[in-house]
Design an enzyme around this catalytic site. Structure first.
Site, PDB file in Angstrom:
ATOM      1  N   SER A   1       0.538  -1.588  -0.156  1.00 45.29           N
ATOM      2  CA  SER A   1      -0.034   0.139   0.146  1.00 45.29           C
ATOM      3  C   SER A   1       0.654   1.706  -0.415  1.00 45.29           C
ATOM      4  CB  SER A   1      -0.866  -0.198   1.074  1.00 45.29           C
ATOM      5  OG  SER A   1       0.073  -0.124   2.269  1.00 45.29           O
TER       6      SER A   1
ATOM      7  N   GLU B   1       2.460   3.059   2.189  1.00 46.28           N
ATOM      8  CA  GLU B   1       2.591   4.035   2.751  1.00 46.28           C
ATOM      9  C   GLU B   1       3.909   4.865   3.609  1.00 46.28           C
ATOM     10  OE1 GLU B   1      -0.982   5.125   3.846  1.00 46.28           O
ATOM     11  OE2 GLU B   1      -1.214   3.754   2.078  1.00 46.28           O
TER      12      GLU B   1
ATOM     13  N   HIS C   1      -1.925   7.101   0.974  1.00 47.62           N
ATOM     14  CA  HIS C   1      -0.347   7.284   0.292  1.00 47.62           C
ATOM     15  C   HIS C   1      -0.627   6.632  -1.030  1.00 47.62           C
ATOM     16  CE1 HIS C   1       1.077   9.673   3.702  1.00 47.62           C
ATOM     17  NE2 HIS C   1       1.756  10.177   2.608  1.00 47.62           N
TER      18      HIS C   1
ATOM     19  N   HIS D   1     -22.765  -9.546  -8.253  1.00 50.15           N
ATOM     20  CA  HIS D   1     -23.730  -9.384  -6.958  1.00 50.15           C
ATOM     21  C   HIS D   1     -23.547  -7.403  -7.111  1.00 50.15           C
ATOM     22  CE1 HIS D   1     -24.013 -13.114  -6.140  1.00 50.15           C
ATOM     23  NE2 HIS D   1     -24.928 -13.309  -6.494  1.00 50.15           N
TER      24      HIS D   1
ATOM     25  N   HIS E   1     -32.163 -19.590  -7.533  1.00 51.41           N
ATOM     26  CA  HIS E   1     -30.747 -19.853  -7.322  1.00 51.41           C
ATOM     27  C   HIS E   1     -31.439 -21.525  -7.170  1.00 51.41           C
ATOM     28  CE1 HIS E   1     -28.871 -17.076  -4.302  1.00 51.41           C
ATOM     29  NE2 HIS E   1     -28.876 -16.959  -4.726  1.00 51.41           N
TER      30      HIS E   1
ATOM     31  N   TYR F   1     -36.893 -14.153  -2.796  1.00 47.59           N
ATOM     32  CA  TYR F   1     -35.832 -13.535  -4.370  1.00 47.59           C
ATOM     33  C   TYR F   1     -37.083 -12.793  -4.480  1.00 47.59           C
ATOM     34  CZ  TYR F   1     -31.308 -14.164  -2.734  1.00 47.59           C
ATOM     35  OH  TYR F   1     -29.701 -14.559  -2.843  1.00 47.59           O
TER      36      TYR F   1
END
Length: 1010
Positions: free
Chosen positions: A32, A34, A60, A352, A461, A468
């Site tokens: 990352s 930093e 950063h 999703h 499903h 749903y």
């Protein structure tokens, strides 16, 4: 040097640059940048530096600038690629994860090469030409060229095509295991997961579809219809919305810390799609989504906030306030686009996505003029098109139906993206294509394909799934018919009728609004319910045939389901509509292997499972103990004010999941009941949806009033493959005769068939045992020679023989989602078949719903039915009050009971009538999605292997037709011609042949020819 991901800002996340407390995940595998750009190393003609101008994690990123073609950077470190997942329960694959930011578009591409001892093993090219953040998941084995090798020790990145430029790099994971199903292609990496057909992930394919041909011009009527659709959409989006105070909106806006850099680009709090948190699960960090939520970084909340600002702007009359709201809205929109929520960006995964994006599409419709003035309308509209996948509608549908998730999460977004366009022939063509796509979505589908079925069930499903369905109806299925109604873009009469049928069936198999437990999917908590406004909204769209401006059936249903005096109710009453009476009768749902039987205000649901339709859906964190939900369950929803699951005796707290009413099951410690949830193949995730190997499960109705349900029960080998039973239920008015035979088991635990399990609001609530009123608590008794019982909800149970256990007790259980201990007071009764090894056991009992005292006294003296047979070949019952005989025939061949001589195959038959005429009702409960033995795979020990429903080759096959021959005593002829049936007299017998399909009832009336 250890790298730290700061998943919430440690600093510089407000306009005043004040530091904020951070939730952190420390992991050396995540780069990352930093403290420095290390371990990145810049090659000739390029430089690396640390920057706070842009960041995707922490505060950063590494800034890479180059000034010559072919510039490179590298990482000299073990890549960590593994060709196989060391966890046998996982199907995730080694994946390179990274993010890149471009302050301005740079032509060309980046080549990523993974090397081993200086030799390139695998590589891919990543397109440039974008601005803002872009992210990707690239699977080593599937998505890259070459052949990755374990032990790769270097990553080299080369710029191709651009002589100079600047990029910001953040959040790089050289190799981690990501779900093989969910990598998503985009403009920059179109080769990713190229073979997927998942509707969430094919955005690039949809985007590339050619536009339908547009007319040269459009007439005034078309313009008016487009305006009508747009106005209705605005009305829908503003419905029930109230503006938040401006100060509340200001404080929320400031939390995002959005600021403009010197070059005009933006910087602010990183925004994440919640599913992106799955990136870290296999690194050992399963709760990153909670950190996103705690730091207000989730996309869904951000989009909801955009809508809140749009609503406030829409309702404000103060010019200064509107100007401030416009400024906030535009900065938030620019920031969201900059974060990678722009056309052509997939960010690694978008599976999703729709649940988080609903209001990404809604706010721009309300703020369209503001976006146009700011020059952002095109960028936003294109992003709406991309993420909604509206490009799918450009092509004529290849097959009927669509996923209910598309109705729920994509439909309104797709319509909104088209409404955003100017009123041109292209927009009209797009709306025509959209209407065609929506219309096709309602069409009846075959097999387990989504979503509307011929019996009124709605699939998700690979199973009927009311929860749903309700979401799909709310999200778009109902609204779409209304939005497009009475315009040239309206859906067809056929589609309108299919949706109406689904709604009317839902109000039949629910009571008043509650879902039965067996129809609750992975949330058997008693809270699932239909939504009344669906009926009202579809009612005001008019009847499918266009003759009624308000559909009378739906209006009457609404008034029963929602007696409150709201605006719809007032409208319907003013138009002369009244509430319908509670529906009555018996409906069989072949595509759910269930039966619903109604009288008055009560509903009985009988449910099973088969080799085609799973027993229960179990996920991590959902329905851990529900494996017995469809083991021949019989649930009564008939009490409460209004009637509900809770009023009818259900409480999850303390519920004994081994004692679901009607089921034949094994009583084992609740800790052992917890599902062993696995990732069994690449077609599925961590979930359990077990099939039986038996096809004979289903029902038949008779005269639409009475019915019969039967099943061959066989537990899956994952748990107890030795548990078997033949079960049947004969339903006549309020009398239900329940039979069981051939019960077998070899596993430890008590085998039983549950009569009832009811919550006790008051421990002193009375039950009756052989005429004695029991208010004691606790109370336990065992009766060795049958019993006559009344539960605390006035239902009668007569067990002619057998060992019956009855109790009122304080039960301890486990929560179906969290496994937390729960407890409560219940009255419970069951028939005990013995412990451990059991072979050839059976049962018989009568349940009388809400029995009167006269009925209880009468039936205790003489049963209202006669069992003609209960063995391995057939369960046959004669109901005396109706004179109907029901036959559950587990084998074809000779029968020789009543008028039925013979059947050609296993089937369900009911016969009623007299000397002059008969009504014969039949069904072949086998859905016949395939023929022959069950498609199970067995391990070395001969046990069935767990496989996901999605992996089966037959799941889209149509239900096969069978010809059932029923031979009756006497000479009979069809009273009316029926193309699905023929009757042929053979001497003093008649052979009636029925064409059967989909587990549906076939019924004819015969007249005597004697």
């Amino acid at each position: 040097m250890r790298r730290v991901i700061l998943l919430a800002a440690a600093a510089v996340w407000s306009l005043t640059l004040s530091a904020q407390s951070a939730g952190e995940v420390a992991d050396a595998r995540i780069l990352s940048f930093e403290e420095s750009a290390a371990p990145l190393v810049a090659g000739r003609g390029s430089t690396l530096s640390l920057s706070a101008e842009h960041y995707k994690l922490g505060s950063h990123s590494a800034c890479w600038q180059w000034s010559q073609r072919g510039a490179q950077l590298r990482i000299d470190a073990p890549i960590g690629y593994l060709s196989e997942n060391p966890n046998p329960r996982e199907t995730s694959v080694s994946t390179f994860v990274f993010w890149v930011y471009a302050p301005e578009a740079v032509e060309g591409s980046l080549r990523f090469e993974f090397r081993k001892q200086g030799r390139t093993c695998a590589w891919f090219d990543y397109g440039l030409g974008f601005t803002g953040w872009r992210g990707a998941w690239v699977a080593f084995d599937r998505d890259m060229q070459g052949r990755p090798e374990e032990g790769m020790d270097q990553l080299v990145v080369t710029v191709e095509g651009a002589r100079r430029g600047k990029l910001f790099l953040d959040h790089w994971i050289l190799s981690s295991f990501q779900d093989v199903r969910h990598h998503t292609a985009d403009f920059q990496a179109p080769f990713i997961n190229a073979g997927t057909t998942n509707h969430w992930l094919v955005l690039l394919e949809s985007w590339r579809h050619p536009m339908p041909e547009a007319p040269e011009s459009i007439d005034e009527a078309t313009v008016r219809d487009m305006a009508t659709v747009g106005e209705r959409l605005r009305e829908l989006l503003l419905e029930g919305k109230k503006p938040l105070p401006l100060e509340t909106l200001r404080r929320h806006f400031e939390q995002y810390g959005i600021r403009e850099n010197a070059d005009g680009t933006l910087c602010g709090k990183p925004i994440w799609f919640v599913r992106y948190a799955e990136t870290y699960i296999n690194l050992g960090h399963p709760d990153v989504a909670k950190l996103y939520a705690a730091n207000d970084q989730l996309l869904r909340g951000y989009n909801d906030f955009l809508l809140q600002i749009a609503v406030a702007h829409e309702t404000s009359a103060d010019p200064a306030e509107r100007a401030e709201l416009e400024r906030m809205y535009l900065l938030l929109t620019r920031h969201l686009l900059d974060q990678g929520f722009a056309a052509g960006s997939a960010q690694g995964t978008l599976h999703h996505l729709g649940y988080s994006m609903r209001n990404f599409y809604t706010a721009p419709v309300l703020m369209r003029d503001v976006l146009r003035r700011a020059g952002l309308a095109d960028d936003v509209q294109q992003a709406m098109e991309w993420f909604s996948g509206v490009g799918e509608v450009k092509l004529p549908p290849a097959t009927p139906g669509m996923d209910i998730d598309a109705f729920n999460t994509s439909l309104i977004g797709r319509l909104a993206s088209i409404v955003m366009l100017p009123d041109t022939p292209r927009k009209a063509a797009y709306l025509e294509a959209f209407s065609r796509w929506v219309d096709n979505g309602y069409k009846i589908t075959e097999g387990t394909s989504p979503c509307f079925k011929s019996d009124g069930t709605v699939f998700h499903h690979r199973h009927h799934y009311p929860a749903y369905a309700v979401d799909g109806f709310s999200g778009g299925a109902v609204n779409a018919v209304w939005l497009l109604s009475k315009t040239r873009f309206a859906v067809s009469r056929e589609s309108h009728e299919i949706l109406k049928r689904a709604l009317l069936e839902m109000r039949f198999y629910c009571n008043l609004r509650s879902f039965p437990l067996a129809l609750s999917g992975r949330h058997p908590d008693g809270k699932g319910a239909l939504v009344p406004w669906h009926y009202a909204r579809l009612a005001v769209a008019g009847s499918p045939d266009g003759r009624e401006p308000i559909d009378s059936d739906l209006a009457a249903a609404y008034l029963r389901l929602n007696p409150a005096a709201d605006s719809y109710a007032r409208l319907f009453v003013e138009q002369g509509f009244t509430a319908e009476p509670s529906p009555e009768g018996t409906h069989v749902y072949g595509y759910n292997v269930s039966l619903s039987h109604r009288r008055g205000d009560w509903l009985v649901t009988v449910a099973g499972h088969s080799r085609y339709l799973w027993a229960a859906e179990i996920y991590q964190g959902a329905n851990h103990y529900g494996r017995y939900l469809t083991y021949g369950s019989l649930q009564l929803l008939g009490d409460g004010d209004p009637v509900s699951a809770f009023g009818s005796g259900f409480r999850q707290e303390g519920w004994d999941w081994c004692h679901i009413p009607g089921t034949t099951a094994l009583e084992i410690p609740m800790e052992q009941m917890k599902a062993d949830i696995r990732n069994v193949d690449t077609f599925s995730g961590y979930e359990e949806m077990l099939l039986s190997d038996e096809a004979f499960v289903g029902g038949v109705s008779h005269g639409g009033r009475d019915g019969l349900f039967a099943m061959k029960l066989h537990d899956h080998d994952k748990y107890n493959g030795s548990l078997r039973a033949l079960k049947s239920f004969f339903l006549f008015d309020n009398r239900i005769v329940c039979l069981g035979s051939d019960i077998g088991n070899r596993a430890d635990g008590g085998v039983h068939t549950t009569l009832f399990q009811n919550w006790l609001a008051d421990p002193a609530g009375a039950i009756e045992v052989n005429g004695e009123r029991i208010t004691d608590f606790p109370y336990e008794t065992t009766l060795s020679e049958g019993a006559v019982l009344r539960d605390n909800l006035r239902n009668l149970y007569i067990v002619p023989q057998g060992r019956v256990c009855v109790g009122k007790r304080h039960q301890h259980s486990l929560h179906e989602e969290t496994d937390a201990p729960t407890e409560n007071d219940f009255a419970t009764a069951w028939i005990d078949h013995g412990r451990g090894a059991v072979d050839g056991c059976g049962y018989e009992y009568l349940m009388v719903v809400h029995a009167s005292d006269d009925e209880a006294a009468c039936y205790a003296g003489e049963l209202p039915y006669e069992v003609l047979r209960c063995d391995s070949t057939a369960h046959i019952v004669h109901d005396r009050p109706t004179d109907i005989v029901g036959y559950a025939l587990f084998r074809g061949g000779e029968v020789g009971e009543g008028l039925l001589e013979r059947v050609s195959m296993p089937s369900l038959v009911m016969i009623g009538g007299g000397e002059e005429s008969l009504t014969v009702s039949v069904s072949d409960p086998d859905l016949r999605f395939y023929e022959g033995p069950s498609d199970e795979v067995f391990d070395a020990d001969g046990k069935r292997v767990e496989r996901s429903i999605y992996s089966r080759e037959w799941i889209d096959n149509p239900s096969g037709e069978s010809l059932l021959e029923v031979t009756l005593r006497g000479r009979w002829a069809l009273k009316e011609a029926d193309k699905g049936c023929r009757a042929e007299i053979d001497g003093d017998r008649t052979v009636v042949t029925f064409a059967c399909r989909e587990g549906a009832t076939r019924e004819v009336t015969l007249k005597s020819m004697n």
